[in-house]
Write a protein that holds these residues in place. Structure first.
Motif, short mmCIF file in Angstrom:
data_model
loop_
_atom_site.label_atom_id
_atom_site.label_comp_id
_atom_site.label_asym_id
_atom_site.label_seq_id
_atom_site.Cartn_x
_atom_site.Cartn_y
_atom_site.Cartn_z
N LEU A 133 61.09 -17.57 65.73
CA LEU A 133 60.73 -17.03 67.04
C LEU A 133 60.94 -18.07 68.15
O LEU A 133 61.33 -17.72 69.25
N GLN A 134 60.69 -19.34 67.82
CA GLN A 134 60.97 -20.40 68.79
C GLN A 134 62.47 -20.45 69.08
O GLN A 134 62.89 -20.69 70.22
N ARG A 135 63.28 -20.23 68.04
CA ARG A 135 64.73 -20.21 68.22
C ARG A 135 65.15 -19.06 69.14
O ARG A 135 66.03 -19.22 69.99
N VAL A 136 64.52 -17.89 68.95
CA VAL A 136 64.79 -16.77 69.84
C VAL A 136 64.41 -17.12 71.27
O VAL A 136 65.15 -16.86 72.22
N LEU A 137 63.26 -17.76 71.42
CA LEU A 137 62.75 -18.12 72.74
C LEU A 137 63.68 -19.07 73.47
O LEU A 137 63.77 -19.07 74.70
N GLN A 138 64.41 -19.89 72.71
CA GLN A 138 65.32 -20.87 73.31
C GLN A 138 66.74 -20.34 73.51
O GLN A 138 67.58 -21.02 74.09
N SER A 139 67.01 -19.13 73.02
CA SER A 139 68.34 -18.56 73.18
C SER A 139 68.51 -17.96 74.57
O SER A 139 67.53 -17.75 75.30
N GLU A 140 69.76 -17.67 74.93
CA GLU A 140 70.03 -17.16 76.27
C GLU A 140 69.35 -15.81 76.51
O GLU A 140 68.64 -15.63 77.51
N ASP A 141 69.55 -14.86 75.61
CA ASP A 141 68.93 -13.55 75.78
C ASP A 141 67.43 -13.59 75.52
O ASP A 141 66.64 -12.96 76.22
N HIS A 146 52.53 -16.79 80.05
CA HIS A 146 52.41 -17.25 81.43
C HIS A 146 51.73 -16.20 82.29
O HIS A 146 50.97 -16.52 83.21
N CYS A 147 52.07 -14.94 82.02
CA CYS A 147 51.54 -13.82 82.80
C CYS A 147 51.41 -12.62 81.86
O CYS A 147 52.08 -12.56 80.82
N PRO A 148 50.57 -11.66 82.17
CA PRO A 148 50.40 -10.50 81.29
C PRO A 148 51.72 -9.77 81.06
O PRO A 148 52.55 -9.63 81.97
N ASP A 149 51.92 -9.29 79.84
CA ASP A 149 53.14 -8.56 79.49
C ASP A 149 52.79 -7.54 78.40
O ASP A 149 52.74 -7.86 77.22
N ASN A 150 52.58 -6.31 78.84
CA ASN A 150 52.20 -5.26 77.89
C ASN A 150 53.41 -4.66 77.16
O ASN A 150 53.24 -3.76 76.35
N TRP A 151 54.60 -5.18 77.44
CA TRP A 151 55.78 -4.81 76.66
C TRP A 151 55.98 -5.75 75.46
O TRP A 151 56.94 -5.55 74.69
N SER A 153 65.32 -16.00 75.96
CA SER A 153 64.56 -16.63 77.05
C SER A 153 64.31 -15.65 78.19
O SER A 153 63.32 -15.77 78.92
N LYS A 154 65.20 -14.66 78.36
CA LYS A 154 65.01 -13.64 79.39
C LYS A 154 64.09 -12.53 78.89
O LYS A 154 63.23 -12.05 79.62
N LEU A 155 64.30 -12.14 77.63
CA LEU A 155 63.48 -11.07 77.06
C LEU A 155 62.02 -11.50 76.93
O LEU A 155 61.11 -10.72 77.22
N LEU A 156 61.80 -12.75 76.52
CA LEU A 156 60.44 -13.27 76.30
C LEU A 156 60.06 -14.27 77.39
O LEU A 156 59.38 -15.26 77.14
N VAL A 157 60.50 -14.00 78.61
CA VAL A 157 60.26 -14.94 79.71
C VAL A 157 58.77 -15.16 79.97
O VAL A 157 58.36 -16.22 80.46
N SER A 158 57.94 -14.20 79.60
CA SER A 158 56.50 -14.34 79.84
C SER A 158 55.81 -15.19 78.78
O SER A 158 54.63 -15.55 78.94
N VAL A 159 56.51 -15.54 77.68
CA VAL A 159 55.88 -16.27 76.57
C VAL A 159 55.86 -17.76 76.88
O VAL A 159 56.89 -18.38 77.12
#
Length: 566
Positions: A205-213, A237-242, A215-221
């Motif tokens: 999941l950290q690898r996903v978070l660092q990827s280009e897509d 960082h901010c609420p994200d109910n998605w 980082s945009k999809l999980l920008v709130s993490v």
């Protein structure tokens, strides 16, 4: 492979007379088979014992004998293919069919559809193009994404358009909406049988978070940590109910950290090549096991447009079955896709808002989708972006002239090529020359010329939970920062951040609908047409139900045994 060499030499000999009986000599046959006379005599003896041919020799050197063929090369290939498939050796079978694509497709047809192989049910699907590597972080194709959902698992997943638990059995959210806890199922396993460690999932999941897509999809993490050996904690960082929906996305499916071909989904990848992709169910799966033991994609590329490439074909109508069963195939499931092909207009000085609205009006009134030279029943004109999200009536702006020249950039599928030429004709009638630029890809990723486009056409796949899919489209697709002014794009991202804080799903849906209605009203985007998805199968294949991706859930398909026990 010795069998293949023998078969190829037999085919050379057969080809000379196209199988007709003939008077010939050992020397002539050796020349045709590119081998010695001694070896030809050995081959003739073997072929005669196998009843491939009959050879009546005449005594004396150089004497001509009588050669009669009892089998054709195609019959022999088919028989050898059947032997390998019955033995569970599809890779060896493919080595026996080194034929041109159209010949290969014809030969393989009798073996497609539902089959029983070594007392295990197998579904063989003929497919029109090689598949890209099944790596969740870099998948654009519909077929590849569908396969990935069967090979890999995520913390959550979509089933029947609903969000359900997967590797996690449930999740909870803190009162301030900034912490989420995903509780893992005990005794999870990778396809190799290795137990899944929560730290492996955290690492991926950290690898996903660092990827280009990602980082945009999980920008709130903000961070992903281990709250317990069987619990992952997401700090935001901010609420994200998605967030649970985001973790069910294809890019958040989780491969093994050391072997990206291994996952934890219902099927494991057992073979991957340009000609055959094979997945098999496994005993370590943590949810209900599939009824079909093996799924095979047999790649039989067909003739294609050399400019657009093989992937230009859009197989929204899938037929599963052997050649002799084609008359028995019946549509088992069909639907209008929620996904659509679209037209976008760049908001720039080259094309004013009034000109953009006029262009949308012209396309809407001309109904050029109905004029496309396409197979009947393949597409249907777009009347709304999603059910209930109707298209606006753009003003005619008759007194406003279009620019003298515009640039249209478009990518696959092939239907957009037909649409581009019709649009070119339409604008020419209004003194506007449309320059066409085709991109032979399935998306706008890494396309360097997007910013220079005035008009853009592409394909938007929509799978489960369409509203969330469209939210992700706004976040991830390079289309939007390319066509919107910087300030408008920043405002769009701010708007999405506000929508995701809404706790009730209907409220989030309403917020997204308003966002897209505004983009359509401003002549930024319009859907052009939807596809008609259809799956047809012979009577012996059961449990096929079309899903929102235009495919069917492999875990539910099944074939009855060849002999019913009374």
């Amino acid at each position: 492979m010795r069998q293949l060499n023998r078969l190829n030499q037999f085919a050379r000999l057969w080809q000379h007379s196209r199988g007709a009986a003939q008077q010939t000599s050992v020397a002539e046959m050796a020349e045709r088979c590119f081998c010695s006379e001694r070896h030809v005599r050995t081959l003739l003896r073997q072929w005669q014992q196998s009843q491939w041919l009959d050879w009546q020799a005449q005594s004396g050197r150089g004497k001509r004998g009588t050669l009669r063929f009892l089998q054709t090369p195609e019959q022999l290939r088919s028989a050898l293919l059947q032997q390998q498939l019955d033995g569970g050796h599809p890779q060896q079978a493919l080595q026996l069919v080194q034929l041109a694509p159209e010949q290969l497709a014809h030969l393989l047809q009798p073996f497609m559809g539902g089959q029983w192989q070594n007392n295990a049910p197998t579904l063989r699907i003929p497919y029109y193009r090689p598949l890209d590597d099944i790596q969740p972080l870099s998948l654009d194709g519909r077929a590849e994404q569908h396969l990935a959902r069967h090979i890999f698992a995520g913390l959550t997943r979509f089933a029947d358009d609903r969000l359900v638990a997967d590797l996690a059995h449930h999740w909870v959210r803190s009162d301030n909406q900034r912490e989420w806890y995903f509780f893992l199922r005990p005794q999870l396993h990778w396809h190799s049988g290795e137990a899944i460690d929560a730290r492996q999932l955290q690492q991926q999941l950290q690898r996903v978070l660092q990827s280009e897509d990602g980082s945009k999809l999980l920008v709130s993490v903000k961070s992903i940590t281990l709250a317990h050996a069987l619990c992952l904690r997401f700090e935001l960082h901010c609420p994200d109910n998605w967030l649970p929906h985001r973790l069910a996305s294809v890019s958040c499916l989780l491969p093994h950290p050391q072997d990206e071909t291994l996952g934890a989904g219902p099927y494991r990848l057992s073979h991957f090549s340009p000609t055959l992709v094979r997945i098999e169910s496994h005993g370590w799966y943590h949810l209900q096991h599939p009824l079909m033991q093996t799924i095979e994609y047999w790649i039989t590329p067909q003739l294609f447009d050399s400019q657009l490439g093989t992937s230009c074909r859009h197989p929204v109508q899938i037929a599963i079955g052997a050649q002799h069963e084609l008359s028995l195939l019946r549509p088992v499931s069909n639907s209008i896709s929620l996904g659509f092909c679209y037209l976008a207009i760049q908001q720039s000085a080259r094309l004013s808002a009034a000109q953009a609205a006029k262009l949308m009006h012209l396309i809407q009134q001309a109904e050029i989708v109905a004029q496309l030279p396409l197979e009947e029943g393949l597409i249907t004109p777009g009347r709304e972006m999603l059910p209930g999200w109707s298209l606006p009536c753009w003003p005619e702006n008759r007194h406003i002239a279009l620019p003298a020249e515009l640039q249209l950039h478009y990518h696959l599928p092939v239907e957009l090529d037909a649409m581009a030429h019709k649009l070119q004709e339409l604008l020419a009638a209004h003194q506007c020359q449309l320059q066409l630029h085709f991109h032979p890809g399935k998306s706008w990723k890494n396309y360097p010329h997007l910013a220079s486009a005035d008009l853009i056409m592409g394909d938007r796949l929509i799978g489960d939970t369409p509203e969330f899919t469209l939210e992700s489209w706004l976040r991830l697709d390079p289309l939007w920062p390319a066509i919107l002014p910087a300030e408008r794009y920043r405002q769009l991202m701010t708007n999405l951040s506000e929508i995701q804080t809404l706790e009730q799903e209907p409220a989030r849906f309403d917020g997204l609908q308003h966002t897209f209605q505004q983009l359509m009203s401003d002549a930024v985007i319009m859907p052009l047409f939807n596809y008609r998805y259809q799956v047809s199968a012979p009577p012996g294949v059961e449990g096929i139900h079309l899903n929102s991706w235009g495919w069917f859930d492999f875990t539910r398909a099944w074939v009855p045994p060849p002999v019913m026990i009374e």
